[in-house]
Design a protein around this motif. Structure first.
Motif, PDB file in Angstrom:
ATOM      1  N   ALA A  73     -23.621  -2.967   7.677  1.00  0.00           N
ATOM      2  CA  ALA A  73     -22.925  -3.233   6.419  1.00  0.00           C
ATOM      3  C   ALA A  73     -21.595  -3.945   6.642  1.00  0.00           C
ATOM      4  CB  ALA A  73     -22.693  -1.926   5.662  1.00  0.00           C
ATOM      5  N   GLY A  74     -20.856  -3.529   7.689  1.00  0.00           N
ATOM      6  CA  GLY A  74     -19.561  -4.159   7.957  1.00  0.00           C
ATOM      7  C   GLY A  74     -19.689  -5.659   8.180  1.00  0.00           C
ATOM      8  N   PRO A  75     -20.524  -6.094   9.151  1.00  0.00           N
ATOM      9  CA  PRO A  75     -20.703  -7.533   9.362  1.00  0.00           C
ATOM     10  C   PRO A  75     -21.262  -8.256   8.135  1.00  0.00           C
ATOM     11  CG  PRO A  75     -21.459  -6.319  11.278  1.00  0.00           C
ATOM     12  CD  PRO A  75     -21.163  -5.304  10.212  1.00  0.00           C
ATOM     13  N   ALA A  76     -22.153  -7.589   7.366  1.00  0.00           N
ATOM     14  CA  ALA A  76     -22.745  -8.238   6.197  1.00  0.00           C
ATOM     15  C   ALA A  76     -21.688  -8.522   5.129  1.00  0.00           C
ATOM     16  CB  ALA A  76     -23.858  -7.366   5.622  1.00  0.00           C
ATOM     17  N   VAL A  77     -20.849  -7.537   4.842  1.00  0.00           N
ATOM     18  CA  VAL A  77     -19.795  -7.734   3.847  1.00  0.00           C
ATOM     19  C   VAL A  77     -18.781  -8.751   4.348  1.00  0.00           C
ATOM     20  CG1 VAL A  77     -17.876  -6.612   2.636  1.00  0.00           C
ATOM     21  CG2 VAL A  77     -20.096  -5.452   2.835  1.00  0.00           C
ATOM     22  N   ARG A  78     -18.479  -8.688   5.648  1.00  0.00           N
ATOM     23  CA  ARG A  78     -17.550  -9.670   6.216  1.00  0.00           C
ATOM     24  C   ARG A  78     -18.122 -11.083   6.106  1.00  0.00           C
ATOM     25  NH1 ARG A  78     -13.250 -12.347   6.576  1.00  0.00           N
ATOM     26  NH2 ARG A  78     -12.827 -13.324   8.571  1.00  0.00           N
ATOM     27  N   ALA A  79     -19.425 -11.257   6.335  1.00  0.00           N
ATOM     28  CA  ALA A  79     -20.047 -12.571   6.224  1.00  0.00           C
ATOM     29  C   ALA A  79     -19.940 -13.103   4.801  1.00  0.00           C
ATOM     30  CB  ALA A  79     -21.511 -12.493   6.656  1.00  0.00           C
ATOM     31  N   LEU A  80     -20.118 -12.219   3.830  1.00  0.00           N
ATOM     32  CA  LEU A  80     -19.984 -12.622   2.436  1.00  0.00           C
ATOM     33  C   LEU A  80     -18.551 -13.047   2.135  1.00  0.00           C
ATOM     34  CD1 LEU A  80     -21.180 -12.882  -0.388  1.00  0.00           C
ATOM     35  CD2 LEU A  80     -20.706 -10.454  -0.754  1.00  0.00           C
ATOM     36  N   GLU A  81     -17.583 -12.281   2.655  1.00  0.00           N
ATOM     37  CA  GLU A  81     -16.178 -12.638   2.455  1.00  0.00           C
ATOM     38  C   GLU A  81     -15.860 -13.979   3.095  1.00  0.00           C
ATOM     39  OE1 GLU A  81     -14.273  -9.321   4.219  1.00  0.00           O
ATOM     40  OE2 GLU A  81     -14.306  -8.077   2.403  1.00  0.00           O
ATOM     41  N   GLU A  82     -16.451 -14.237   4.284  1.00  0.00           N
ATOM     42  CA  GLU A  82     -16.225 -15.510   4.954  1.00  0.00           C
ATOM     43  C   GLU A  82     -16.790 -16.663   4.138  1.00  0.00           C
ATOM     44  OE1 GLU A  82     -17.874 -15.232   8.857  1.00  0.00           O
ATOM     45  OE2 GLU A  82     -15.998 -14.507   9.726  1.00  0.00           O
ATOM     46  N   GLY A  83     -17.933 -16.422   3.484  1.00  0.00           N
ATOM     47  CA  GLY A  83     -18.503 -17.469   2.640  1.00  0.00           C
ATOM     48  C   GLY A  83     -17.585 -17.825   1.500  1.00  0.00           C
ATOM     49  N   VAL A  84     -17.012 -16.795   0.854  1.00  0.00           N
ATOM     50  CA  VAL A  84     -16.060 -17.035  -0.235  1.00  0.00           C
ATOM     51  C   VAL A  84     -14.821 -17.737   0.300  1.00  0.00           C
ATOM     52  CG1 VAL A  84     -14.584 -15.936  -1.965  1.00  0.00           C
ATOM     53  CG2 VAL A  84     -16.914 -15.078  -1.568  1.00  0.00           C
ATOM     54  N   ASP A  85     -14.314 -17.279   1.471  1.00  0.00           N
ATOM     55  CA  ASP A  85     -13.136 -17.911   2.070  1.00  0.00           C
ATOM     56  C   ASP A  85     -13.404 -19.369   2.402  1.00  0.00           C
ATOM     57  OD1 ASP A  85     -11.820 -15.520   1.865  1.00  0.00           O
ATOM     58  OD2 ASP A  85     -12.109 -14.950   3.962  1.00  0.00           O
ATOM     59  N   ALA A  86     -14.628 -19.656   2.894  1.00  0.00           N
ATOM     60  CA  ALA A  86     -14.977 -21.027   3.268  1.00  0.00           C
ATOM     61  C   ALA A  86     -14.950 -21.939   2.049  1.00  0.00           C
ATOM     62  CB  ALA A  86     -16.349 -21.057   3.927  1.00  0.00           C
ATOM     63  N   LEU A  87     -15.449 -21.434   0.917  1.00  0.00           N
ATOM     64  CA  LEU A  87     -15.420 -22.235  -0.303  1.00  0.00           C
ATOM     65  C   LEU A  87     -13.987 -22.502  -0.737  1.00  0.00           C
ATOM     66  CD1 LEU A  87     -18.287 -20.579  -2.389  1.00  0.00           C
ATOM     67  CD2 LEU A  87     -18.317 -22.818  -1.281  1.00  0.00           C
TER      68      LEU A  87
END
Length: 310
Positions: A73-87
């Protein structure tokens, strides 16, 4: 397929309770009520048909099922946050980096790598640097809260399921101020060290393990009169103003040794030193910002190696 009943708020609540080890503190951090976060965790447990936490005298701890979920869950939520940050980065031209730093790299490797990382592009780059023990930083890296951890950490138990890249070796040294009484002794033995205060890393740290091993090898005990800290600034100043013996990372005292402000005792704490390097979470794809920063770390490491062998 992810169960449609599991929402992002469930995972965020789970991660915060796991981080804080307390429903009350997690609720405060998420700005919701304690009954509200308890209900959210119950909903998640009911959906998964498992118990994720168990009560302890100090709060709550993860069950085996909770530990399993945390790893994913930790890496999954972090990946989602990175996607938002990338945008957001595409829109603003900004890049953000979260670095965990051990005291062994605070003097040269990390500041120089950060400087180069920020200067080698026309776009804006920001970094958040978190300091602490290897156990603390590696646990945050495992949860996806840090992009990279830098320092000497190969002895840490928490590193086993993470990816480590060696950069160079660095010793811990026993250093004292100029004109310290021990420098005048023609044949220094370990038993003489106990007569003076020590500045040592805190217990349960990888650096302290090396100090404890030194004491065992030489049959001595650390004096009660000691300061336990990872602060380089405190260690440096305390050593200069008294007769303390400082267990210091080699790079942290290199300049002070060269100018004669500090002196290394003629009794090595360790001969070869430990491996300083880059630790990443192999379950997360590194961001472009993290990759560029790691390239800078490698460049500076080559220069540090040359400084070790002039």
């Amino acid at each position: 397929m992810l169960n449609a009943r599991i929402k992002l708020r469930h995972l965020q609540a789970f991660l915060e309770v796991a981080r804080q080890r307390s429903f009350a503190r997690a609720a405060e951090r998420l700005s919701i009520t304690q009954p509200g976060i308890s209900k959210t965790i119950r909903e998640l447990e009911d959906t998964l048909a498992v118990s994720l936490f168990e009560r302890t005298p100090l709060g709550v701890s993860l069950t085996q099922a909770g530990l399993t979920l945390l790893r994913h869950a930790g890496p999954a939520v972090r990946a989602l946050e990175e996607g938002v940050d990338a945008l957001q980065a595409v829109q603003t031209g900004a890049h953000w980096l979260r670095v965990g730093a051990l005291s062994t790299v605070e003097s040269r490797l990390l500041p120089e790598a950060l400087r180069r990382w920020q200067s080698n592009t026309a776009s804006e780059r920001g970094a958040q640097v978190i300091t602490g023990t290897s156990a603390f930083l590696l646990s945050r890296l495992r949860r996806g809260e840090l992009d990279v951890v830098v320092g000497r950490m190969t002895e840490a138990r928490e590193i086993h399921d993470l990816s480590f890249e060696h950069l160079y070796y660095e010793r811990l040294q026993l250093v004292v101020r100029h004109q310290h009484p021990l420098l005048a002794e023609p044949s220094l033995t370990a038993d003489r060290l106990s007569a003076y205060p020590w500045i040592v890393p805190p217990p349960q740290t990888t650096l302290r393990h090396q100090v404890d091993s030194f004491c065992v090898r030489h049959g001595i005990a650390l004096p009660m009169q000691r300061v336990e800290t990872l602060s380089l600034a405190l260690g440096h100043r305390y050593t200069l103003t008294g007769d303390a013996i400082w267990v210091a990372p080699e790079e942290a005292v290199r300049t002070a040794l060269r100018c004669g402000e500090l002196c290394e005792l003629a009794l090595p704490l360790e001969l070869h030193g430990g491996s300083v390097g880059i630790c990443t979470n192999r379950s997360l794809r590194p961001s472009l910002a993290a990759e560029a920063f790691c390239d800078g770390l490698r460049e500076v490491a080559v220069e540090v190696i040359k400084g070790h062998n002039p």
